[in-house]
Design a protein around this motif. Structure first.
Motif, short mmCIF file in Angstrom:
data_model
loop_
_atom_site.label_atom_id
_atom_site.label_comp_id
_atom_site.label_asym_id
_atom_site.label_seq_id
_atom_site.Cartn_x
_atom_site.Cartn_y
_atom_site.Cartn_z
N SER A 13 12.68 3.74 36.55
CA SER A 13 14.13 3.68 36.75
C SER A 13 14.68 5.07 37.06
N PHE A 14 15.86 5.09 37.62
CA PHE A 14 16.63 6.33 37.69
C PHE A 14 18.11 5.98 37.56
N SER A 15 18.89 6.97 37.20
CA SER A 15 20.27 6.75 36.76
C SER A 15 21.15 6.23 37.89
N VAL A 16 22.06 5.31 37.49
CA VAL A 16 23.07 4.83 38.45
C VAL A 16 24.03 5.95 38.82
N GLY A 17 23.98 7.04 38.05
CA GLY A 17 24.79 8.21 38.39
C GLY A 17 24.40 8.85 39.71
N ASN A 18 23.22 8.47 40.23
CA ASN A 18 22.82 8.96 41.55
C ASN A 18 23.53 8.21 42.68
N LEU A 19 24.26 7.19 42.30
CA LEU A 19 25.06 6.44 43.28
C LEU A 19 26.49 6.94 43.21
N SER A 20 27.08 7.21 44.33
CA SER A 20 28.47 7.66 44.34
C SER A 20 29.24 6.85 45.39
N TYR A 21 30.57 6.94 45.28
CA TYR A 21 31.41 6.16 46.18
C TYR A 21 32.64 6.97 46.57
N ASN A 22 33.24 6.61 47.66
CA ASN A 22 34.59 7.10 47.94
C ASN A 22 35.36 6.01 48.68
N THR A 23 36.66 6.13 48.61
CA THR A 23 37.55 5.17 49.24
C THR A 23 38.61 5.94 50.03
N THR A 24 39.53 5.23 50.62
CA THR A 24 40.61 5.92 51.32
C THR A 24 41.55 6.61 50.33
N GLU A 25 41.48 6.17 49.02
CA GLU A 25 42.30 6.84 47.99
C GLU A 25 41.52 7.92 47.27
N ILE A 26 40.25 7.60 46.97
CA ILE A 26 39.39 8.57 46.27
C ILE A 26 38.51 9.19 47.35
N THR A 27 38.96 10.26 47.95
CA THR A 27 38.27 10.77 49.13
C THR A 27 37.03 11.61 48.78
N THR A 28 36.99 12.19 47.60
CA THR A 28 35.81 12.95 47.16
C THR A 28 34.79 12.00 46.59
N PRO A 29 33.54 12.02 47.08
CA PRO A 29 32.52 11.11 46.53
C PRO A 29 32.42 11.26 45.02
N THR A 30 32.54 10.13 44.34
CA THR A 30 32.60 10.10 42.87
C THR A 30 31.38 9.37 42.34
N PRO A 31 30.59 10.00 41.47
CA PRO A 31 29.39 9.32 40.98
C PRO A 31 29.75 8.20 40.00
N TYR A 32 28.94 7.15 40.02
CA TYR A 32 29.05 6.12 39.00
C TYR A 32 28.55 6.68 37.67
N GLU A 33 29.03 6.05 36.58
CA GLU A 33 28.47 6.31 35.24
C GLU A 33 28.15 4.95 34.63
N LEU A 34 27.06 4.88 33.92
CA LEU A 34 26.62 3.61 33.37
C LEU A 34 27.68 3.00 32.45
N ASN A 35 28.11 1.78 32.79
CA ASN A 35 29.10 1.02 32.00
C ASN A 35 30.43 1.76 31.81
N VAL A 36 30.81 2.51 32.82
CA VAL A 36 32.12 3.16 32.80
C VAL A 36 32.91 2.64 34.01
N GLU A 37 34.11 2.11 33.73
CA GLU A 37 34.94 1.56 34.80
C GLU A 37 35.64 2.70 35.53
N LYS A 38 35.49 2.70 36.84
CA LYS A 38 36.06 3.78 37.66
C LYS A 38 37.08 3.20 38.64
N ASN A 39 38.15 3.93 38.86
CA ASN A 39 39.17 3.47 39.80
C ASN A 39 38.73 3.65 41.24
N ALA A 40 38.95 2.63 42.05
CA ALA A 40 38.71 2.73 43.48
C ALA A 40 40.05 2.67 44.22
N TYR A 41 40.88 1.70 43.84
CA TYR A 41 42.23 1.56 44.40
C TYR A 41 43.16 1.21 43.25
N THR A 42 44.32 1.88 43.20
CA THR A 42 45.24 1.70 42.08
C THR A 42 46.64 1.37 42.61
#
Lengths: 236, 183
Positions: B113-142
């Motif tokens: 296995s390797f950490s889901v923290g190696n996965l990151s995302y960005n949206t039109t609101e969150i423009t800086t790529p943001t890493p996931y954290e295991l079982n932590v809810e992150k905002n994409a659009y608010t």
């Protein structure tokens, strides 16, 4: 001949493009619900029942839904349909899923059917003259007999929907919550005025006791004084 | 003297008895009060009318699953081959909404296995790529505006970094996309 070959090339490219479009727009996993919140009043010992409607009007495959809940109290919450294992044949592969219910893709309709099967319903589309086919979930919350009256408790029901897709690296699921506010109310309604009691009435018993003690004290003092006077007179 | 004392004693006892009797007899009246009703020429009462407008929300995921194809260990910030993930909020949705992302498992392949923290995302609101954290809810659009009759499309771009030296295999992870009414 060259014209035929060119035409065939164009047609095959078009076909490939159409196939690519189909692949890109396939695999739609959808989950919808109404309402999103509910306020309930119940008495101690009662079971509060909330109906939640779930639907899949945009997807192209089954959405497998499992239900969980969180709450600020440890009261029993049950779902109907209950959680169960269901086995599916997915393109030749046998897969067992744990779910409360599965939502088939079902677009809105213009006319509600006369006979509506149990466990399903049709709700009015909020913006068009159509009806959304839904599957209903019955949520039951049992209020304990000793529940404190006039207290309000919060329950959050989470529906998580999963779809089977082609094997891939990251498999997303969809979820949406239902917020339930439950207030415990008394079994019977009554109303009576609460009057302000004057202090001399509120403490009347204490006042009487003090007066009695004072009077008894006066009596005893008078008795002792009378006795002394009597003794003085008899000495003379 | 004795006669005077006897008289005073009798009077005192009488006062005590009378006082106790008065309080007992009339205390209930003093406590409960007396209600009287005066006749009225007119009678009116206020009440209220209320209605609850039901709320609807739906979301549809397209371009799923999120696929990164084949990558070498040590690769950083590679975009998904089928970016972006499309979250379509249904036209019947009649509330403002938020979209959140939550990595619920790490990347797993058999016993590796390797950490889901190696996965990151960005949206039109969150423009800086943001890493996931295991079982932590992150905002994409608010606080997105109500679709209210028009489907709303929201994109999420994903990127992955594969740790150097990671054992070969087909790894997969789960993410949960929550669409909920804005509070």
């Amino acid at each position: 001949m060259t014209r035929i070959v060119s035409s065939l090339k164009i047609v095959s490219m078009l076909l490939l493009f159409i196939m690519f479009l189909n692949i890109s727009h396939a695999q739609k996993c959808s989950l919808g619900m109404t309402p999103l919140s509910a306020s309930v009043r119940a008495t101690p010992g009662q079971t509060a029942i909330i109906i939640w409607n779930l639907y899949n009007i945009y997807g192209d495959r089954l959405t497998h839904v499992s239900l969980t809940y969180t709450s600020d109290v440890d009261w029993p919450v049950t779902f109907d349909p209950a959680l169960k294992n269901v086995t599916y044949d997915i393109a030749g592969q046998i897969v067992t899923v744990t779910e409360n219910l599965a939502l088939e893709p079902n677009p809105p309709v213009t006319v509600k059917p006369e006979v509506i099967p149990p466990g399903t319903n049709y709700v009015k589309h909020p913006f068009t003259d159509e009806y959304i086919p839904v599957k209903t979930v019955k949520i039951s919350i049992k209020i304990p007999e000793n529940a404190e009256v006039w207290k309000t408790h919060e329950f959050t029901i989470l529906a998580e929907g999963n779809c089977f897709t082609a094997p891939g690296a990251v498999i997303p699921s969809l979820s949406t919550p239902l917020k339930i506010t439950l207030q415990v109310v008394p079994r019977e309604f009554y109303e009576k005025a609460v009057l302000q009691i004057p202090w001399y009435v509120q403490y009347s018993y204490v006042i009487i006791a003090i007066v009695i003690i004072v009077l008894l004290g006066i009596i005893y003092w008078s008795y002792r004084r009378g006795k002394k006077l009597t003794q003085k007179v008899s000495k003379k | 003297m004795n006669k005077e004392f006897d008289a005073m004693l009798v009077v005192t006892i009488a006062i005590i008895v009378l006082g106790v009797f008065s309080v007992i007899a009339y205390r209930e009246n003093l406590v409960s009060g007396i209600a009287s009703l005066t006749g009225y020429a007119t009678w009116n009462q206020t009440t209220s009318a209320s209605v609850t407008v039901n709320e609807y929300i739906s979301a549809t995921l397209s371009n799923i699953p999120i696929d990164f194809g084949s990558l070498d260990p040590g690769t950083t910030n590679q975009p998904a081959t089928n970016n972006p993930l499309l979250v379509q909020v249904g036209a019947e949705t009649n509330v403002e909404y938020n979209i959140t992302l939550n990595g619920t498992t790490n990347f797993v392949s058999g016993g590796n296995s390797f950490s889901v923290g190696n996965l990151s995302y960005n949206t039109t609101e969150i423009t800086t790529p943001t890493p996931y954290e295991l079982n932590v809810e992150k905002n994409a659009y608010t606080n997105e505006p109500c679709p209210c009759g028009t489907q709303a499309d929201r994109n999420v771009w994903h990127y992955i970094s594969v740790p150097a030296g990671q054992v070969a295999g087909a790894y997969s992870a789960n993410i949960k996309i929550t669409v909920k009414k804005s509070t």
